[in-house]
Design a protein around this motif. Structure first.
Motif, mmCIF file in Angstrom:
data_model
loop_
_atom_site.group_PDB
_atom_site.id
_atom_site.type_symbol
_atom_site.label_atom_id
_atom_site.label_comp_id
_atom_site.label_asym_id
_atom_site.label_seq_id
_atom_site.Cartn_x
_atom_site.Cartn_y
_atom_site.Cartn_z
ATOM 1 N N GLU A 98 20.323 20.536 0.908
ATOM 2 C CA GLU A 98 21.359 21.275 0.662
ATOM 3 C C GLU A 98 20.864 22.725 0.829
ATOM 4 N N PRO A 99 20.894 23.312 2.047
ATOM 5 C CA PRO A 99 20.522 24.676 2.497
ATOM 6 C C PRO A 99 21.609 25.741 1.801
ATOM 7 N N PRO A 100 21.223 26.861 1.800
ATOM 8 C CA PRO A 100 21.835 27.922 1.016
ATOM 9 C C PRO A 100 23.178 28.317 2.221
ATOM 10 N N ASP A 101 23.670 29.590 1.421
ATOM 11 C CA ASP A 101 25.042 29.754 2.429
ATOM 12 C C ASP A 101 24.671 31.046 3.262
ATOM 13 N N LEU A 102 23.583 31.600 3.138
ATOM 14 C CA LEU A 102 22.901 32.827 3.968
ATOM 15 C C LEU A 102 21.676 32.703 4.252
ATOM 16 N N LEU A 103 20.829 32.980 5.341
ATOM 17 C CA LEU A 103 19.476 33.117 5.411
ATOM 18 C C LEU A 103 19.384 34.338 6.247
ATOM 19 N N ASN A 104 18.423 35.221 6.133
ATOM 20 C CA ASN A 104 18.183 36.415 6.675
ATOM 21 C C ASN A 104 16.872 36.082 7.354
ATOM 22 N N THR A 105 16.850 36.583 8.811
ATOM 23 C CA THR A 105 15.376 36.558 9.569
ATOM 24 C C THR A 105 15.507 37.541 10.364
ATOM 25 N N ALA A 106 14.171 38.216 10.568
ATOM 26 C CA ALA A 106 14.074 39.317 11.621
ATOM 27 C C ALA A 106 13.666 38.472 13.038
ATOM 28 N N ASN A 107 13.564 37.275 12.895
ATOM 29 C CA ASN A 107 12.944 36.601 13.858
ATOM 30 C C ASN A 107 13.891 36.110 14.969
ATOM 31 N N PRO A 108 14.035 36.605 16.296
ATOM 32 C CA PRO A 108 14.874 36.274 17.112
ATOM 33 C C PRO A 108 14.758 34.750 17.683
ATOM 34 N N SER A 109 13.402 34.414 17.783
ATOM 35 C CA SER A 109 13.017 32.968 18.248
ATOM 36 C C SER A 109 13.621 31.844 17.062
ATOM 37 N N TRP A 110 13.426 32.167 15.899
ATOM 38 C CA TRP A 110 13.977 31.433 14.703
ATOM 39 C C TRP A 110 15.585 31.288 14.965
ATOM 40 N N PHE A 111 16.280 32.339 15.093
ATOM 41 C CA PHE A 111 17.590 32.279 15.328
ATOM 42 C C PHE A 111 18.008 31.601 16.308
ATOM 43 N N ILE A 112 17.683 32.054 17.549
ATOM 44 C CA ILE A 112 18.165 30.950 18.696
ATOM 45 C C ILE A 112 17.708 29.461 18.520
ATOM 46 N N ASN A 113 16.664 29.178 18.063
ATOM 47 C CA ASN A 113 16.117 27.777 17.713
ATOM 48 C C ASN A 113 17.061 27.036 17.064
ATOM 49 N N PHE A 114 17.577 27.578 16.145
ATOM 50 C CA PHE A 114 18.657 26.810 15.214
ATOM 51 C C PHE A 114 20.080 26.949 15.862
ATOM 52 N N VAL A 115 20.211 28.113 16.680
ATOM 53 C CA VAL A 115 21.585 27.678 17.409
ATOM 54 C C VAL A 115 21.578 26.492 18.575
ATOM 55 N N ASN A 116 20.260 26.544 18.995
ATOM 56 C CA ASN A 116 19.893 25.357 19.771
ATOM 57 C C ASN A 116 20.340 23.948 19.303
ATOM 58 N N GLN A 117 19.832 24.123 18.183
ATOM 59 C CA GLN A 117 19.855 22.747 17.171
ATOM 60 C C GLN A 117 21.245 22.512 16.817
ATOM 61 N N LYS A 118 22.339 23.431 16.922
ATOM 62 C CA LYS A 118 23.621 23.611 16.392
ATOM 63 C C LYS A 118 23.764 23.238 15.154
ATOM 64 N N ALA A 119 22.802 23.981 14.436
ATOM 65 C CA ALA A 119 22.639 23.994 12.899
ATOM 66 C C ALA A 119 23.211 25.131 12.247
ATOM 67 N N LEU A 120 23.861 26.188 13.079
ATOM 68 C CA LEU A 120 24.505 27.393 12.351
ATOM 69 C C LEU A 120 26.097 27.411 12.654
ATOM 70 N N THR A 121 26.869 28.054 11.698
ATOM 71 C CA THR A 121 28.304 28.185 11.802
ATOM 72 C C THR A 121 28.681 29.230 12.669
ATOM 73 N N PRO A 122 29.725 28.935 13.517
ATOM 74 C CA PRO A 122 30.034 29.948 14.190
ATOM 75 C C PRO A 122 30.953 30.738 13.316
ATOM 76 N N LEU A 123 30.963 32.214 13.562
ATOM 77 C CA LEU A 123 31.453 33.199 12.445
ATOM 78 C C LEU A 123 32.638 33.791 12.835
#
Length: 502
Positions: A98-123
């Motif tokens: 049960e992940p949270p509703d918002l996560l904040n990261t300064a790491n662009p590689s982290w961000f795009i990795n989870f985009v690649n995994q289709k794990a993030l909500t389009p906003l």
């Protein structure tokens, strides 16, 4: 006697997420029992920025969060993972049931990795409905950085500053040794050598260094610029973008830094220098010249003055290299990424929460509560520094969606003390930026390869500077970087570069 050079550099592995660091806090039980009506609840994971809370307060119980909750009509539960291994802890959180509703990261590689995994909500739709302030205050370039195939996968926090490093030096040491402020890289070398060898502090002991830098080659930008290179940047060569870390100019810069190390000009403990360690050396008068952060005049440099009233620090021009080059790196427009996991059902509430921070709450979270932290007199801010420092934790919330307001920035920085020259420092930096030509969203290959490539670069460059590897290892590094995913990244970067209207 000077400290001997370490035989090897230590690279500390990040720790796995502890249960305490990743659990979600809850409000006091009595608060829920006495609430007249259920309010929307969102759970967020944010970066603590190293901030501390006053006694009796924490991330979930303080006046600034209460202010946000009151004005948004939400309950906000905040988790602040330890800074060490922060992104690793986010990985663990994302894979929890049960992940949270918002996560904040300064790491662009982290961000795009989870985009690649289709794990993030389009906003996109949520921003159109609930993000009027976000759309008005965040520039297009920042939105482009978080948009992949037309879908917005994060709400960006914008970098308020365009660059961070500026060279400061001890003028009293220059005067004592009969030296003028340097301009060319050769003049800088001569000054730093004198600071290391000619006892500028007059204590009869050879215990000072001409230059110190941070671990992972932090605070080297001003010197890399003299050779026409910067860390983690992309420059145009013959109509294509090439990665700065594999250019001949970077090899020249590493050769120069190694020469400083060999001559005992460069602090030999640099592979172990975290920011607090470097700051302590500045404050104790062990270093008389370094590539400072623009805000260091209020911290390490000011502490140096307090410890030694004869210490006089001045900004210097950026060193000019053998080919007339000079400059400092430019920061990314995006400071951090706010993402909503696909499993969350509260994307609308998250966007409303962030829209409030970007809009009505921005000044309060940046300046503090009026009359408690600041007042305005004749158009100038008068800041109570004791309360400003005590309430600095408000930045944890404000930094989630930082925006740019140049007039407010100048008033705020001048209000902290015009003697610190904070705004002047930023202007000097702005006038000497070396622009990174890649300002698009992280590419898919960056998500796959960037972490290991960054580690390879940091370790190789550190070994070369410290003399643990010959400069010829740079050539092997270039080949390894390309083979380990660098060529794939380069292809994607140039695919972006060829797009019209970018």
């Amino acid at each position: 006697m000077k400290i001997t050079k370490p035989l090897s550099a230590c690279f500390v592995l990040t720790m796995l997420c502890s249960s305490a660091g990743c659990s979600y806090p809850s409000k006091d039980k009595n608060e829920d029992e006495t609430s007249p009506a259920k309010v929307p609840l969102i759970r967020i994971v944010a970066n603590s920025l190293g901030m501390n809370f006053p006694a009796g307060m924490d991330a979930n119980h303080n006046p600034y969060l209460a202010y946000i909750e009151k004005n948004t009509g939400m309950e906000v539960n905040v988790t602040l993972p330890p800074l060490n291994g922060y992104d690793d802890k986010l990985n663990v959180i994302m894979t929890s049931g049960e992940p949270p509703d918002l996560l904040n990261t300064a790491n662009p590689s982290w961000f795009i990795n989870f985009v690649n995994q289709k794990a993030l909500t389009p906003l996109n739709d949520y921003i159109d409905k609930y993000g009027a302030n976000l759309k008005a205050k965040i520039p297009k370039e920042a939105w482009d950085n978080v948009t992949v195939n037309g879908q917005i996968y994060a709400i960006p926090s914008v970098n308020e500053v365009k660059g961070t490093e500026i060279i400061y030096a001890r003028k009293d040491w220059l005067d004592k040794l009969g030296l003028q402020p340097p301009h060319s890289i050769e003049e800088f070398t001569a000054v730093m050598k004198a600071f290391a060898e000619r006892d500028p502090d007059g204590n009869g002991i050879q215990d000072t260094y001409g230059l110190s830098i941070l671990e992972r080659l932090g605070r080297t930008s001003s010197f890399l610029g003299a050779f026409g290179a910067q860390m983690n940047a992309w420059y145009e060569r013959d109509g294509k973008l090439v990665y700065s870390g594999i250019l001949p100019e970077m090899k020249q810069a590493l050769t120069y830094l190694h020469s400083l190390y060999e001559q005992n000009i460069l602090d030999p403990e640099f592979p172990l220098n975290k920011i607090d360690i470097l700051g302590d050396k500045i404050a104790r008068g062990k270093i008389g010249l370094y590539s400072a952060a623009w805000s260091d005049t209020r911290t390490h440099i000011e502490q140096s003055r307090k410890n030694d009233p004869t210490a006089v620090w001045i900004p210097l021009d950026y060193p000019t290299g053998p080919d007339g080059k000079h400059g400092v790196y430019s920061t990314s427009i995006v400071r951090s990424y706010n993402v909503v996991p696909l499993k969350s059902q509260n994307a609308a509430a998250v966007v409303k929460f962030l829209d409030f921070i970007a809009g009505p709450a921005q000044n309060t979270l940046k300046l503090g509560f009026e009359k408690e932290v600041w007042t305005q007199v004749n158009g100038k801010l008068s800041i109570r520094l004791d309360e400003h420092i005590k309430q600095a934790y408000r930045g944890i919330y404000g930094a989630l969606v930082d925006t740019i307001d140049r007039d407010l920035t100048r008033k705020r920085l001048d209000g902290l003390g015009e003697q610190f020259r904070l705004y002047e420092n930023l202007q000097r930096i702005d006038n000497n930026l070396m622009q990174n030509r890649f300002n698009g969203p992280p590419t898919p290959a960056m998500g796959k390869h960037q972490v290991k490539l960054s580690k390879l670069q940091e370790e190789t460059f550190t070994r070369i500077i410290a003399g643990m590897s010959p400069i010829e290892e740079f050539d092997a590094f270039v080949k390894n970087w390309k083979d380990a995913g660098g060529d794939e990244i380069t292809g994607e970067v140039n695919e972006w570069w060829r797009q019209p209207g970018k």
